[in-house]
Design an enzyme around this catalytic site. Structure first.
Site, mmCIF file in Angstrom:
data_model
loop_
_atom_site.group_PDB
_atom_site.id
_atom_site.type_symbol
_atom_site.label_atom_id
_atom_site.label_comp_id
_atom_site.label_asym_id
_atom_site.label_seq_id
_atom_site.Cartn_x
_atom_site.Cartn_y
_atom_site.Cartn_z
ATOM 1 N NE ARG A 1 0.128 1.280 3.480
ATOM 2 C CZ ARG A 1 1.133 2.088 3.636
ATOM 3 N NH1 ARG A 1 2.374 1.626 3.704
ATOM 4 N NH2 ARG A 1 0.985 3.383 3.751
ATOM 5 N NE ARG B 1 -6.263 0.961 -1.371
ATOM 6 C CZ ARG B 1 -5.549 1.411 -0.351
ATOM 7 N NH1 ARG B 1 -4.271 1.132 -0.261
ATOM 8 N NH2 ARG B 1 -6.113 2.153 0.589
ATOM 9 C CD GLN C 1 -2.603 2.243 7.075
ATOM 10 O OE1 GLN C 1 -3.091 2.557 8.154
ATOM 11 N NE2 GLN C 1 -3.314 2.221 5.966
ATOM 12 C CG ASP D 1 -3.046 8.210 -0.389
ATOM 13 O OD1 ASP D 1 -2.948 8.730 0.736
ATOM 14 O OD2 ASP D 1 -2.643 7.068 -0.658
ATOM 15 C CG ASN E 1 -2.119 11.451 3.641
ATOM 16 O OD1 ASN E 1 -1.650 10.640 2.841
ATOM 17 N ND2 ASN E 1 -1.663 11.548 4.873
ATOM 18 C CE LYS E 2 -4.775 5.354 5.047
ATOM 19 N NZ LYS E 2 -5.764 4.521 4.327
HETATM 20 O O1 MRU Z 1 -4.420 3.210 2.489
HETATM 21 P P1 MRU Z 1 -2.945 3.371 2.315
HETATM 22 O O2 MRU Z 1 -2.157 2.781 3.422
HETATM 23 O O3 MRU Z 1 -2.505 2.943 0.936
HETATM 24 O O4 MRU Z 1 -2.737 4.935 2.368
HETATM 25 C C1 MRU Z 1 -1.480 5.516 2.269
HETATM 26 C C2 MRU Z 1 -1.458 6.850 2.883
HETATM 27 O O5 MRU Z 1 -2.458 7.515 3.027
HETATM 28 C C3 MRU Z 1 -0.165 7.361 3.359
HETATM 29 O O6 MRU Z 1 -0.385 8.320 4.325
HETATM 30 C C4 MRU Z 1 0.721 7.985 2.388
HETATM 31 O O7 MRU Z 1 0.963 9.245 2.740
HETATM 32 C C5 MRU Z 1 0.438 8.202 1.031
HETATM 33 S S1 MRU Z 1 1.634 7.330 0.168
HETATM 34 C C6 MRU Z 1 3.217 7.802 0.609
#
Ligand code: MRU
Length: 369
Positions: free
Chosen positions: A54, A94, A207, A248, A258-259
């Site tokens: 991921r 995704r 994560q 993202d 982002n997350k």
């Molecule tokens: O759902 P994920 O674990 O794929 O999401 C990743 C993220 O949101 C991370 O914070 C990240 O910043 C983006 S990729 C370096």
């Protein structure tokens, strides 16, 4: 980067004529280290969808390799159609990270140039390798540019420890090497700056607790895992000098997806006058959109990720899953949120640091104007 002293990247291929593709399976980390071979289009799509791997840049590179794996399986008849279906299958895995869409677009471009079936595999392999190499270089440069920012902040503190808060995992495991948000931290630590990282655990997939803490620990960087709700308190008490996260998908106007939970950290940072930076390669910038709220699709994942916690049983060392919520309670699981550009102090990219605005972004990437 290294695991137990041995250098690794998060995805690689081995062999010359029909190389095999390998990834670090992130699911059993930090308790168990496992390498998985992606031996088919199907296994690649599953690995992305089920988060064996991921992180936006890594998802893009993996998807590019997915097209190589699809090419290996292509039938002599209808190979072009097979490849287009594969592209769609990978795109469906995704929705939020734009790196995936961009990698597939590049591979579709390759497809238009392939004239003979006999060249199909080598053409898609070459592109996947190129995208992987590019991603490594982008992250290395993000580290270099971010280091200049960290140096300035450290000088302001007269060399005292710089406390950086990060959310999710935007380290080398989320990319191919170096990372995005963690790249400047690695560079700072390696150059002798005193740093300490507050690691948000990042519910529901954790994560931060599982991957960021693991990465930082492997590199010897001082860090402390905190519950997701702790950041605001730390900021109010002067215990955070900088918030540094990945992305993202970022719009050409600087809105950052982002997350989930990133937005709340940005609000708290804003309220406490703490710089909030986003580190990201151009592959995570969607130059085609201007409104993050309306135009970025936010992934909703299975509610089971909220109901169940995964971890190690301290008694027998086995990995296991336990139910947290009442059996009959429903849950909802939005995976990302949107931090508007006005809350972002700056973007750290492979071309330098800019404001989170169209003007700032296009100054670094004039060819997108
Ligand atoms: O759902 P994920 O674990 O794929 O999401 C990743 C993220 O949101 C991370 O914070 C990240 O910043 C983006 S990729 C370096």
């Amino acid at each position: 980067m290294k695991i137990n002293g041995k250098p690794y990247t998060s995805i690689w291929d081995e062999g010359e004529t029909s190389p095999r593709v390998y990834i670090i399976d992130q699911r059993p980390l930090p308790h168990r280290f496992e390498v998985e071979e992606l031996d088919s289009l199907e296994s690649c799509a599953t690995a992305i969808r089920e988060m064996h791997l991921r992180g936006a840049p890594l998802i893009g590179v993996a998807a590019a390799y997915g097209m190589y794996l699809a090419a290996r399986e292509a039938p002599l008849k209808n190979w072009r159609e097979h490849m287009l279906q594969a592209a769609q299958q990978l795109l469906n895995t995704r929705p939020t990270a734009v790196d995936l869409t961009k990698a597939i677009e590049q591979q579709k471009q390759v497809l238009t140039q392939v004239k003979n079936f006999s060249n199909l595999v080598s053409a898609h392999l070459a592109k996947a390798r190129e995208i992987r190499k590019q991603s490594i270089e982008q992250c290395r440069r993000i580290g270099k540019h971010g280091l200049s920012l960290l140096r300035k902040l450290s000088a302001k503190k007269k060399g005292q420890t710089l406390n950086i808060l990060t959310h999710c995992n935007a380290g080398w495991l989320a990319c191919v090497d170096y990372g995005t948000a963690l790249a400047p931290i690695y560079a700072a630590f390696d150059s002798g700056l005193k740093v300490h990282v507050w690691v948000d655990e990042t519910r529901p997939r954790n994560q931060g607790a599982r991957l960021t803490a693991f990465e930082l620990g492997q590199h010897g960087i001082p860090h402390t895992v905190i519950a997701d709700n702790t950041g605001g308190h730390l900021m109010q008490h002067g215990m955070v000098d900088l918030v540094l996260v990945g992305s993202d998908r970022t719009t050409r106007t600087g809105d950052v997806a982002n997350k989930i939970g990133t937005y709340l950290k940005a609000l708290a940072a804003y309220d406490n006058h703490i710089p909030f930076y986003v580190a990201l390669p151009a592959s995570s910038i969607d130059f085609s959109i201007t409104d993050g709220f309306r135009q970025i699709p936010i992934e909703e994942r299975s509610e089971s990720e909220i109901h169940y916690l995964q971890g190690k049983n301290p008694g027998n060392g086995q990995l296991q899953s336990i139910r947290l919520t009442p059996d009959l309670s429903p849950a909802s699981n939005f995976s990302f949120d949107l931090t508007p550009a006005r809350l972002v102090t700056g973007l750290i990219t492979e071309r330098g640091i800019c404001t989170a605005s169209e003007k700032g972004i296009l100054k670094l990437f004039p060819e997108k104007n």
